[in-house]
Design an enzyme around this catalytic site. Structure first.
Site, PDB file in Angstrom:
ATOM      1  CB  ILE A  29      -1.069   0.034   1.193  1.00  0.00           C
ATOM      2  CG1 ILE A  29      -0.376   0.020   2.524  1.00  0.00           C
ATOM      3  CG2 ILE A  29      -2.107  -1.056   0.968  1.00  0.00           C
ATOM      4  CD1 ILE A  29      -1.176   0.257   3.630  1.00  0.00           C
ATOM      5  CD  GLU A  30       4.417   2.403   3.441  1.00  0.00           C
ATOM      6  OE1 GLU A  30       5.231   3.266   3.379  1.00  0.00           O
ATOM      7  OE2 GLU A  30       4.177   1.662   4.595  1.00  0.00           O
ATOM      8  CG  MET A  31       7.145   3.821  -2.232  1.00  0.00           C
ATOM      9  SD  MET A  31       8.755   4.128  -1.466  1.00  0.00           S
ATOM     10  CE  MET A  31       9.629   4.704  -3.006  1.00  0.00           C
TER      11      MET A  31
END
Lengths: 334, 334
Positions: free
Chosen positions: B124-126
């Site tokens: 869910i980040e990078m």
């Protein structure tokens, strides 16, 4: 002997090229009468340009898609706005955009000032409900009160018009001079390799520079049709004709598939290509343009020469300091 | 007469404060033995830190959420990763993170190097599938081949270990010295207003500096419980106890609601507050900490004094050049 032939070829090329109007990129951009470029406006514009708080979520700045660190765009076929939304067109580079006669792929903005107003309130880009909301948010940030007052000499200077003027003033400083081509034009004939000189000759002989003309290789203004020569195979492969271009704005059938001529400056570092970013490499883009615009089947060798030349259009990116954005009082975002 | 009283108060305060260990922020950060800080690593790390091509979509860089231009974070309660996804915690500031004993809110990384490896492959980040994919992508970019070789002296230097070392080396340069507090500690007693000196005295008298100690006001290391004093009303209002903190990592009941003590450096410009960013203003954050950690009901006047002092912890952000990221060959993203 081989060296001599190279030299003669180079001389012959320089001689044939010197007759044509090869122009270096200007190092300053003209500004409209009502928005002269000043250091204070440029500094403010740089802050606004890099500030994600100009978007509803606080996550998307002008620089997110037109990334000053990354060739002036995002290297994506389409850009990603708030909430992960994507549009149908590829972000044009902001570098040297000051030399475009019109802005946006469909030319719907006549100036950088007008362009700057658009994405901020576009629901799939920066998603602000209105510029009144942008202005209200900026007014809560003390550093912006100071910076707008400095740039526009008025205590009540935070307005949509001034914000877009400042952004445009900053963008007018985003110029990449001193490419190998510029050095060549200035008289340093060794700045281009022989292959690059061949490439330069070929884009003129083929007719590329009919539209990609002038110092920024983006024409004297106005629009051009793309594709000129229909080609079912390529149009289907790259979905080129799905988007009506200028006609989407004017609703005029005569404007179907008309597009702003994009600059070729820094084209080697701004893949993917075309309005929909459907072509991933410069080789493929060059071949496609030759086919669809000039009805030419380019050989690999000619393509390689042209690509070599296009690499000579990568300029020097001026050093800028990383902006230090004025602090938010408390938190704006949920 | 009024001025004299102010002067006497100031003198009394300086005298009482001078007995305590007030430490300025160091201007350099210690580096681990296997990753000495060098200019080449710092320069490479700065590129990687600001490069959105370290994310699967090409839209999220370390700097997107830990924005070096914006107090080192994103001013949001939670951050936005690829495809508009959000997590449950608030991005801590990267400025002075070099002085944290552990990294992440739950302290799950022991070093900046270890921290840097996490978000890149967090879905869910990078959102990169693996560091192998990151390394493969970086290897296609010629400028990175050169920069890694310069930093690590090896032609095959593009590795996960070296990338995270370079990012950590850059982060060790992100220090904000010369705050009003630092000037005060260095002997310039006029650097803090009388109100700020009152605030400084109060955070010591109340016990805030029991945990927020040392030059970065982030304690000597380890973790602290939050909240110490249960309070159904506030815990419900700010959802403070929903996240188990360190216990989410260790699965140990003894670690429930243990958190890394965050730095108070630049706290005035890094709203919103707490691990979940649920508190929007510094006033509210100060009152809540006093209530939940020290069982104190702070008056508005005391809160104002403390907030005034916390504003004195905003440091000087060193000038950096805007990174010029190495060009992508063709296009990576779909």
């Amino acid at each position: 002997m081989f060296k001599l032939r190279l030299l003669l070829t180079a001389l012959a090329l320089s001689s044939s090229l010197s007759a044509m109007a090869l122009e270096p990129l200007p190092t300053t951009a003209p500004a409209p009468a009502d928005n002269p470029t000043t250091p204070e406006k440029v500094e403010l514009g740089k802050l606004l340009y890099h500030d994600p708080r100009l978007s509803s979520s606080g996550t998307v700045a002008c620089a997110s898609c037109h990334n000053t660190s990354l060739g002036g765009e995002d290297n994506r076929p389409n850009s990603v706005g708030i909430n992960g939304q994507t549009g149908g067109r590829s972000a044009p580079t902001v570098w040297n955009a000051a030399f475009n006669a019109v802005q946006f792929w469909d030319g719907r903005a006549a100036s950088l000032e007008e362009q700057a107003a658009g994405p901020v309130t576009n629901p799939i880009e920066m998603g602000m409900k209105s510029w009144d909301d942008v202005v209200a948010r900026l007014k809560t940030i003390k550093g912006y009160q100071v910076a707008f007052a400095k740039a526009f000499g008025d205590d009540n200077a935070i307005t949509k018009a001034n914000a877009t003027k400042a952004i445009a003033a900053y963008e007018r400083t985003l110029i990449t001079p001193n490419s190998a081509y510029d050095k060549f034009v200035a008289g340093n004939k060794a700045a281009l390799t022989v292959q690059q000189q061949h490439g330069l000759e070929k884009i003129q002989a083929l007719g590329c520079t009919g539209c990609h003309s002038g110092p920024a290789f983006n024409g004297p203004g106005g629009f051009q049709k793309f594709p000129v020569f229909s080609n079912g195979y390529f149009e289907a492969q790259y979905h080129i004709s799905k988007d009506l271009g200028r006609a989407e704005v004017t609703k005029n059938d005569n404007d179907k598939h008309l597009w702003k001529v994009p600059t070729l400056r820094n084209v080697a570092i701004t893949a993917p290509y075309f309005h929909n970013g459907s072509v991933k490499t410069l080789d493929a883009a060059v071949k496609l343009m030759a086919k669809l615009q000039l009805n030419q089947d380019l050989s690999d060798a000619d393509t390689a020469d042209i690509v070599a030349f296009l690499n000579a259009l990568t300029g020097e990116f001026p050093h800028q300091t990383l902006p230090s954005l004025p602090a938010t009082p408390g938190s704006t975002f949920n």
